[in-house]
Write an enzyme that holds these catalytic residues in place. Structure first.
Site, short mmCIF file in Angstrom:
data_model
loop_
_atom_site.label_atom_id
_atom_site.label_comp_id
_atom_site.label_asym_id
_atom_site.label_seq_id
_atom_site.Cartn_x
_atom_site.Cartn_y
_atom_site.Cartn_z
N ASN A 163 -18.74 -22.12 3.97
CA ASN A 163 -19.99 -22.83 4.65
C ASN A 163 -19.16 -24.25 4.95
OD1 ASN A 163 -21.25 -23.67 6.35
ND2 ASN A 163 -22.74 -22.77 5.98
N HIS A 216 -20.84 -21.25 13.86
CA HIS A 216 -20.85 -21.62 12.91
C HIS A 216 -20.91 -20.75 11.91
CE1 HIS A 216 -22.27 -24.20 9.53
NE2 HIS A 216 -23.83 -23.12 9.72
N CYS A 269 -25.98 -28.40 10.11
CA CYS A 269 -25.05 -27.31 10.21
C CYS A 269 -24.90 -27.41 12.45
CB CYS A 269 -25.61 -25.71 10.21
SG CYS A 269 -25.24 -25.91 8.02
#
Ligand code: ACO
Length: 332
Positions: free
Chosen positions: A289, A259, A114
């Site tokens: 995500n 993020h 991530c």
């Protein structure tokens, strides 16, 4: 003194929209549970034979090139962030280089999950600041829908993640107070196993077998509450680190692009930094995500929506599996 400026941004997402309602056909979950815990309403899933990680990155890159008024042949280097490369090896950077027909230029894959895009941006920025290269293509692209299981066993993760890609063109500039002001990257391997996909790794004689598949050991694992706890600490910390390094305050931020891990995490960061709604951009509601793709995907959408103007201070920050985290401060 050389700096890097963001000359163009682009994104691409697969066509197939998968709503929370659709997921309820495969597992015991509900739209209410998913939205309450994560903020996600829908995500995109790739289509085999149409979308690949390198191909989606190329689609995003072409838009970034067009917006920057550049040609592919202007690119001096590719930095490719992904945890889901087309092949185990080689990395997707060389495949993107092949699609863009840029023989000879270096292509580097970054595996920081991530935080992959922030790490990639940081690496590219160093090459530009040192005067080595003038134009670097930085991409984040992921296909994750096929490493999750749409079942009760896999539901804690499969409702969160989606597929997509984003790209940024970094260009050398000598303009003062413009472009990337600083990047800050960190890691703590103590927690490596708290969010991971173990197989097919090299630790065992058999990288994968039927027994592992049956036991569900080929699926990623996540200690959700621990990840949440660390994320809400590291995000504000690394954002403040970037602001302090440039003698700036949270009130100077025009747009924070965190993020897109989980809307609850983003809301927590916003609250702890006392940011207004108009200072934070989220699009996890539409895409879930998308790991290394999430920041450039959000940046590109924010740009398209007119949320970023010349001279704005844009802060990007990420936290993820590793644990790894980082931030980048950009004067647009
Ligand atoms: N639908 C319905 N129920 C579910 C689902 C689902 N999709 N997934 C898990 N559950 C159940 C669990 O089995 C558990 O049931 P039980 O109480 O009978 O045992 C119950 O819901 C609660 O499970 P928890 O894991 O405790 O749920 P929690 O409230 O912690 O929410 C979540 C889970 C959303 C993952 C949360 O921990 C979280 O947001 N963690 C942060 C992790 C994150 O955002 N990761 C993103 C990737 S990492 C990154 O990008 C930084």
């Amino acid at each position: 003194m050389f700096h890097s400026k963001i000359a163009g941004v682009g994104h691409y997402v697969p066509e197939m929209v998968v709503t929370n309602e659709e997921l309820t056909k495969h597992m015991e979950t509900s739209d209410a549970w998913i939205q309450e815990r994560t903020g996600i309403k829908e995500r995109r899933f790739f289509k085999e034979g149409v979308d690949t990680v390198s191909g989606m990155a190329a689609n995003a890159a072409k838009i970034a090139l067009q917006r920057a008024g550049l040609e592919a042949r202007d690119i001096d280097m590719i930095v490719f962030a992904t945890l889901s490369p087309d092949y185990s090896f080689p990395g997707s950077g060389v495949l993107l280089q092949r699609i863009l027909d840029l023989p000879g230029i270096p292509a580097l894959d970054i595996r920081q999950q991530c935080a992959g895009f922030i790490y990639a941006l940081s690496v590219a920025d160093q090459f530009i600041k040192s005067g080595t290269y003038k134009t670097i293509l930085v991409v984040g692209s992921e296909i994750q829908s096929n490493i999750m299981e749409l079942s009760n066993r896999g539901r804690n993760m499969s409702v969160i993640f989606g597929d997509g890609a984003g790209a940024v063109l970094l260009q050398q500039t000598t303009e003062h107070n413009k472009g990337i002001l600083s990047t800050h990257i960190h890691a703590d391997g103590t927690f490596a196993e708290e969010l991971m996909l173990e197989h097919p790794g090299s630790k065992r004689k058999e990288r994968f077998n039927k027994e592992m598949a049956e036991k569900g050991e080929l699926l990623p694992v996540m200690n959700g509450q621990l990840v949440f706890k660390h994320a809400v600490q590291r995000f504000p910390e690394v954002i403040k680190e970037a602001l302090d390094a440039n003698s700036l305050n949270t009130s100077d931020i025009d747009l924070l692009i965190p993020h897109q891990a989980n809307l609850r995490i983003a809301e927590y960061i916003q609250k702890s930094l006392k940011l207004r709604d108009d200072q934070v951009f989220n699009n996890i509601q539409k895409y879930g995500n998308t790991t290394a793709a999430s920041i450039p995907l959000a940046l590109s959408e924010a740009f398209e929506e007119g949320r970023i103007k010349e001279g704005d201070l844009v802060c990007m920050a990420a936290f993820g599996s590793g644990f790894v985290w980082g931030s980048a401060l950009v004067r647009w």
